[in-house]
Design a protein around this motif. Structure first.
Motif, PDB file in Angstrom:
ATOM      1  N   ALA B 111       0.842  -1.201   0.000  1.00  0.00           N
ATOM      2  CA  ALA B 111       0.000   0.000   0.000  1.00  0.00           C
ATOM      3  C   ALA B 111       0.879   1.253   0.000  1.00  0.00           C
ATOM      4  CB  ALA B 111      -0.928   0.000   1.216  1.00  0.00           C
ATOM      5  N   GLU B 112       1.967   1.204   0.756  1.00  0.00           N
ATOM      6  CA  GLU B 112       2.862   2.358   0.796  1.00  0.00           C
ATOM      7  C   GLU B 112       3.593   2.545  -0.531  1.00  0.00           C
ATOM      8  OE1 GLU B 112       1.405   3.900   3.205  1.00  0.00           O
ATOM      9  OE2 GLU B 112       3.306   4.699   3.919  1.00  0.00           O
ATOM     10  N   ILE B 113       3.933   1.417  -1.176  1.00  0.00           N
ATOM     11  CA  ILE B 113       4.551   1.501  -2.503  1.00  0.00           C
ATOM     12  C   ILE B 113       3.565   2.136  -3.489  1.00  0.00           C
ATOM     13  CG2 ILE B 113       5.415   0.141  -4.451  1.00  0.00           C
ATOM     14  CD1 ILE B 113       6.472  -1.904  -2.451  1.00  0.00           C
ATOM     15  N   ILE B 114       2.326   1.658  -3.446  1.00  0.00           N
ATOM     16  CA  ILE B 114       1.296   2.170  -4.353  1.00  0.00           C
ATOM     17  C   ILE B 114       1.028   3.649  -4.068  1.00  0.00           C
ATOM     18  CG2 ILE B 114      -1.121   1.945  -5.069  1.00  0.00           C
ATOM     19  CD1 ILE B 114       0.392  -0.487  -5.924  1.00  0.00           C
ATOM     20  N   ARG B 115       0.949   3.991  -2.788  1.00  0.00           N
ATOM     21  CA  ARG B 115       0.690   5.387  -2.416  1.00  0.00           C
ATOM     22  C   ARG B 115       1.788   6.299  -2.971  1.00  0.00           C
ATOM     23  NH1 ARG B 115       2.897   8.727   1.005  1.00  0.00           N
ATOM     24  NH2 ARG B 115       4.186   7.081   1.884  1.00  0.00           N
ATOM     25  N   ALA B 116       3.036   5.869  -2.766  1.00  0.00           N
ATOM     26  CA  ALA B 116       4.149   6.673  -3.280  1.00  0.00           C
ATOM     27  C   ALA B 116       4.053   6.789  -4.801  1.00  0.00           C
ATOM     28  CB  ALA B 116       5.481   6.047  -2.873  1.00  0.00           C
ATOM     29  N   GLY B 117       3.661   5.675  -5.438  1.00  0.00           N
ATOM     30  CA  GLY B 117       3.535   5.674  -6.888  1.00  0.00           C
ATOM     31  C   GLY B 117       2.460   6.634  -7.369  1.00  0.00           C
ATOM     32  N   ILE B 118       1.324   6.630  -6.676  1.00  0.00           N
ATOM     33  CA  ILE B 118       0.222   7.523  -7.062  1.00  0.00           C
ATOM     34  C   ILE B 118       0.651   8.974  -6.876  1.00  0.00           C
ATOM     35  CG2 ILE B 118      -2.101   8.314  -6.460  1.00  0.00           C
ATOM     36  CD1 ILE B 118      -2.753   5.401  -5.725  1.00  0.00           C
ATOM     37  N   GLN B 119       1.299   9.231  -5.745  1.00  0.00           N
ATOM     38  CA  GLN B 119       1.709  10.609  -5.480  1.00  0.00           C
ATOM     39  C   GLN B 119       2.830  11.060  -6.404  1.00  0.00           C
ATOM     40  OE1 GLN B 119       2.304  10.322  -1.237  1.00  0.00           O
ATOM     41  NE2 GLN B 119       0.232  11.071  -0.809  1.00  0.00           N
ATOM     42  N   GLY B 120       3.567  10.068  -6.954  1.00  0.00           N
ATOM     43  CA  GLY B 120       4.634  10.418  -7.883  1.00  0.00           C
ATOM     44  C   GLY B 120       4.119  10.818  -9.264  1.00  0.00           C
ATOM     45  N   ILE B 121       2.879  10.441  -9.544  1.00  0.00           N
ATOM     46  CA  ILE B 121       2.276  10.841 -10.821  1.00  0.00           C
ATOM     47  C   ILE B 121       1.702  12.235 -10.618  1.00  0.00           C
ATOM     48  CG2 ILE B 121       0.508  10.288 -12.546  1.00  0.00           C
ATOM     49  CD1 ILE B 121       2.062   7.861 -12.478  1.00  0.00           C
ATOM     50  N   GLY B 122       2.059  13.163 -11.452  1.00  0.00           N
ATOM     51  CA  GLY B 122       1.625  14.548 -11.267  1.00  0.00           C
ATOM     52  C   GLY B 122       0.118  14.678 -11.202  1.00  0.00           C
ATOM     53  N   LYS B 123      -0.356  15.703 -10.489  1.00  0.00           N
ATOM     54  CA  LYS B 123      -1.802  15.837 -10.374  1.00  0.00           C
ATOM     55  C   LYS B 123      -2.430  16.288 -11.688  1.00  0.00           C
ATOM     56  CE  LYS B 123      -2.098  20.462  -8.244  1.00  0.00           C
ATOM     57  NZ  LYS B 123      -2.713  21.449  -8.971  1.00  0.00           N
ATOM     58  N   GLY B 124      -1.587  16.724 -12.621  1.00  0.00           N
ATOM     59  CA  GLY B 124      -2.073  17.062 -13.957  1.00  0.00           C
ATOM     60  C   GLY B 124      -2.740  15.887 -14.653  1.00  0.00           C
ATOM     61  N   GLN B 125      -2.257  14.675 -14.369  1.00  0.00           N
ATOM     62  CA  GLN B 125      -2.852  13.495 -14.986  1.00  0.00           C
ATOM     63  C   GLN B 125      -4.296  13.301 -14.520  1.00  0.00           C
ATOM     64  OE1 GLN B 125      -1.469  10.961 -17.212  1.00  0.00           O
ATOM     65  NE2 GLN B 125      -0.226  12.736 -17.668  1.00  0.00           N
ATOM     66  N   THR B 126      -4.490  13.426 -13.217  1.00  0.00           N
ATOM     67  CA  THR B 126      -5.853  13.312 -12.691  1.00  0.00           C
ATOM     68  C   THR B 126      -6.716  14.439 -13.228  1.00  0.00           C
ATOM     69  OG1 THR B 126      -4.880  12.460 -10.659  1.00  0.00           O
ATOM     70  CG2 THR B 126      -7.206  13.021 -10.585  1.00  0.00           C
ATOM     71  N   GLU B 127      -6.152  15.642 -13.220  1.00  0.00           N
ATOM     72  CA  GLU B 127      -6.941  16.789 -13.675  1.00  0.00           C
ATOM     73  C   GLU B 127      -7.362  16.644 -15.130  1.00  0.00           C
ATOM     74  OE1 GLU B 127      -4.860  20.405 -12.901  1.00  0.00           O
ATOM     75  OE2 GLU B 127      -5.607  20.536 -10.840  1.00  0.00           O
ATOM     76  N   SER B 128      -6.447  16.173 -15.977  1.00  0.00           N
ATOM     77  CA  SER B 128      -6.838  16.083 -17.384  1.00  0.00           C
ATOM     78  C   SER B 128      -7.858  14.965 -17.579  1.00  0.00           C
ATOM     79  CB  SER B 128      -5.624  15.930 -18.294  1.00  0.00           C
ATOM     80  OG  SER B 128      -4.988  14.706 -18.095  1.00  0.00           O
ATOM     81  N   ALA B 129      -7.720  13.879 -16.810  1.00  0.00           N
ATOM     82  CA  ALA B 129      -8.724  12.812 -16.911  1.00  0.00           C
ATOM     83  C   ALA B 129     -10.090  13.315 -16.419  1.00  0.00           C
ATOM     84  CB  ALA B 129      -8.289  11.595 -16.101  1.00  0.00           C
ATOM     85  N   ARG B 130     -10.072  14.029 -15.306  1.00  0.00           N
ATOM     86  CA  ARG B 130     -11.338  14.558 -14.768  1.00  0.00           C
ATOM     87  C   ARG B 130     -11.947  15.570 -15.718  1.00  0.00           C
ATOM     88  NH1 ARG B 130     -12.801  13.703  -9.516  1.00  0.00           N
ATOM     89  NH2 ARG B 130     -14.823  14.014 -10.488  1.00  0.00           N
ATOM     90  N   SER B 131     -11.098  16.392 -16.361  1.00  0.00           N
ATOM     91  CA  SER B 131     -11.649  17.434 -17.234  1.00  0.00           C
ATOM     92  C   SER B 131     -12.255  16.825 -18.501  1.00  0.00           C
ATOM     93  CB  SER B 131     -10.578  18.471 -17.587  1.00  0.00           C
ATOM     94  OG  SER B 131      -9.671  17.942 -18.515  1.00  0.00           O
ATOM     95  N   LEU B 132     -11.840  15.594 -18.838  1.00  0.00           N
ATOM     96  CA  LEU B 132     -12.488  14.918 -19.969  1.00  0.00           C
ATOM     97  C   LEU B 132     -13.854  14.371 -19.573  1.00  0.00           C
ATOM     98  CD1 LEU B 132      -9.471  12.956 -21.469  1.00  0.00           C
ATOM     99  CD2 LEU B 132     -10.813  14.674 -22.667  1.00  0.00           C
ATOM    100  N   GLY B 133     -14.088  14.275 -18.264  1.00  0.00           N
ATOM    101  CA  GLY B 133     -15.379  13.801 -17.781  1.00  0.00           C
ATOM    102  C   GLY B 133     -15.310  12.473 -17.050  1.00  0.00           C
ATOM    103  N   PHE B 134     -14.089  11.946 -16.833  1.00  0.00           N
ATOM    104  CA  PHE B 134     -13.970  10.695 -16.089  1.00  0.00           C
ATOM    105  C   PHE B 134     -14.224  10.930 -14.607  1.00  0.00           C
ATOM    106  CE2 PHE B 134     -11.248   9.441 -19.751  1.00  0.00           C
ATOM    107  CZ  PHE B 134     -11.954   8.304 -20.114  1.00  0.00           C
TER     108      PHE B 134
END
Lengths: 247, 232
Positions: B111-134
């Motif tokens: 879980a800690e590995i995954i958490r670090a991995g998620i946090q290592g991905i820029g928040k721009g990725q989430t934002e662009s996915a959300r802005s597409l409507g996901f």
């Protein structure tokens, strides 16, 4: 198409947007400019609710963007958003970047999505790169893919948040050309940008923001020829003479 | 030494199987593989929960992870062995006890590995996915997690290495994994403890070192791929 009514936003005690009231008509191209920290990016990010607001109303196509009943995902899927940092999905190809949302959210068959995406990529001049991964493209190419990806949801409105600020100078032109063509096809657009040439040639209206307020709004001719607000006069003279004047 | 190997190699590899329960190195590997296999989805869910925007999801999972990470595995094994039966009212055998302990323990680390991995991905990725409507979860599933899992592959292999070594604690509760078998062998032979435990150590080392090298290779390979992309 967009009505912004007395919108206020704070980051903690910092007042980022101050009573912003504005509207954008269908088919209109509005450029927002201003010094960094003026709230222009914040403003555009509140339009599709990437940022929350504390008071006021933003209505887009009759939908209260920050209202309690808005279906956020469906609402956002009708607004194309282009980021400064492109934010393409690096683990999938250019084509897949453009088909992911249409297949999942518009319910297109893979073949339909593919045909549409290829047509869009062709429109931004990158059909030949469909099989490439984003990391293999230049910044300008990535940004054009990002525009195609946003267009793949067939949004009636496109928002651009400093789309050319992260690009090397020689790549700015290719992105602006795509945006100009989009504007000529009648797309409603709001663009935060420092590209004054683009504002002059393409915009129907230019807004100038500083310290969270819209200080001036005018057609580009007026805006550049007869700036009224002293802050705007200063801003325009600053960007025309990037080097500090010798005393 | 040769004589030792000659006599006990089968016992060392599979325990008393087929005349008794499967044990030895085979059991060690099965435990490690199953442990990671079950721990992975759990670690994934925990990792996502760790970065959840909702506090009510984040807190209980974070607490559990901190408790497990602040405890030696041996403790978790004891809990699973002594406490779990009194909770479920059923006596579980050593295999399932050890597997449960491993899964809980590894899930916390994954879980800690995954958490670090998620946090290592820029928040721009989430934002662009959300802005597409996901939706948030779709953005996670389609955009963030595929990148995380790819980036985290070397860490996952390293966690597998750790899991292999952790199975040796099954010895404490009488699980016939390879360390237990080695001890049994030593008791039977009596005169060659150094040789027996040297062979046991070598076995662990070859497995774990090999896998560690594989993880290292994987890391470099993935890095080179992204570097090549970035400079293409």
């Amino acid at each position: 198409m967009i009505q912004i009514e007395k919108v206020n936003k704070w980051y903690g005690s910092y007042h980022a947007l101050v009573d912003v009231t504005e509207s954008v008509a269908k088919g209109e191209v509005v450029v927002v400019c201003g010094p960094s920290g003026s709230g222009k990016s914040t403003l555009i990010r509140t339009l599709n609710r990437l940022e929350p607001i504390q008071s006021g109303r933003i209505v887009i196509d009759g939908v209260d963007a920050h209202g309690p009943r808005v279906k956020l995902n469906a609402f956002r899927s009708h607004i194309g958003f282009v980021f400064q940092q492109f934010n393409l999905f690096p683990h999938i190809t250019v084509l897949e970047n453009c088909t992911l949302a249409p297949t999942r959210l518009r319910g297109l068959k893979p073949s339909e999505a593919r045909d549409e995406a290829l047509a869009l990529l062709d429109r931004v001049g990158l059909a030949a790169k469909a099989r490439a991964y984003p990391g293999e493209l230049s910044g300008g190419q990535q940004q054009r893919v990002a525009i195609a990806r946003a267009l793949a949801m067939r949004p009636p409105l496109m928002l651009f948040d400093e789309p050319t600020s992260a690009l090397d100078p020689e790549m700015v032109g290719e992105v602006l050309l795509v945006m100009r063509d989009l504007a000529r096809d009648g797309m409603t657009m709001v663009c935060v940008t420092h590209e004054m040439g683009f504002a002059r040639d393409v915009a129907d209206r230019v807004l100038f923001m500083d310290e969270g307020k819209v200080l001036e709004r005018a057609a580009p001719g007026e805006f550049f020829a007869r700036p009224e607000h002293p802050r705007l006069q200063q801003f325009l003279s600053d960007i025309r003479t990037p080097f500090p004047q010798a005393a | 030494m040769i004589e030792l190997i000659d006599t006990y190699w089968l016992y060392f590899l599979v325990g008393q199987y087929p005349h008794g329960p499967l044990g030895g190195l085979a059991l060690t590997l099965i435990l490690a593989v199953l442990g990671l296999l079950f721990a992975f989805p759990l670690g994934l869910v925990f990792g996502i929960a760790r970065v959840s925007p909702w506090r009510s999801v984040r807190w209980p999972v974070s607490t559990l992870i901190q408790v497990v990470r602040g405890t030696p595995l041996l403790m978790v094994v004891f809990w699973a062995y002594f406490f779990l039966p009194s909770l479920t009212g059923q006596n579980t055998n050593q295999f399932w006890t050890m597997l449960t302990a491993l899964v809980v323990f590894d899930a916390a680390y994954l879980a800690e590995i995954i958490r670090a991995g998620i946090q290592g991905i820029g928040k721009g990725q989430t934002e662009s996915a959300r802005s597409l409507g996901f939706s948030y979860l779709d953005a996670m599933r389609l955009v963030i997690l595929p990148q995380v899992v790819r980036n985290m592959l070397p860490s996952l292999v390293n966690q597998f290495v750790a899991t292999i070594k952790e199975t040796s604690l099954g010895y404490i509760i009488g699980l016939t994994e390879v360390s237990f078998i080695a001890t049994q062998t030593n008791t039977q032979v009596l005169t060659k403890p150094a040789e027996v435990y040297l062979l046991l150590g070598l076995t662990y080392f070859i497995l774990c070192f090999g896998l560690s090298r594989f993880a290292f290779w994987l890391e470099r390979h993935l890095q080179q791929r992204t570097m090549a992309k970035a400079h293409a």
